[in-house]
Design a protein around this motif. Structure first.
Motif: not given
Length: 81
Positions: A14-25, A30-34, A39-40
Motif C-alpha cells: 500500500k505504501s509503495v503504491l501511494i508513493q508512486v501515486l504521489y510521485s512527481d510524474a 493528473g494523479g492517475s496511472i494505468a 511497472v517502472p
C-alpha cells in the motif's frame, strides 16, 4: 491469507503504491496511472527492497488494487483518492 507476514507485505505494498501515486510524474499526469504503466515506477520505488518480487506480485493483483485504500481503481486506472 491472514498470516502476519502477508499483512505486513500488504501494508508495505500500500505504501509503495501511494508513493508512486504521489510521485512527481504521476502528479503531473493528473494523479492517475494505468495499471499497465505501473511497472517502472513501482520498481524504482522498491529497487533495493528484499521483498521486491512479493511486493510486485501483490501490487499487480486486482484484489489488492480493489482494496482502494487511499486510492481508487477503476477501468484499469489507479488514481489518488
Amino acid at each position: 491469507a491472514g498470516a502476519p507476514a502477508d499483512e505486513k507485505l500488504i501494508e508495505e505494498a500500500k505504501s509503495v503504491l501511494i508513493q508512486v501515486l504521489y510521485s512527481d510524474a504521476v502528479q503531473e499526469a493528473g494523479g492517475s496511472i494505468a495499471k499497465n504503466k505501473l511497472v517502472p515506477p513501482v520498481l524504482s520505488v522498491i529497487k533495493d527492497n528484499p521483498n521486491k518480487k512479493k511486493l510486485t506480485e501483490i501490487i499487480f493483483k486486482d484484489d489488492f488494487l480493489t482494496l482502494q485504500d487511499g486510492w481508487t481503481y477503476e477501468k484499469g486506472v489507479i488514481s489518488v483518492a
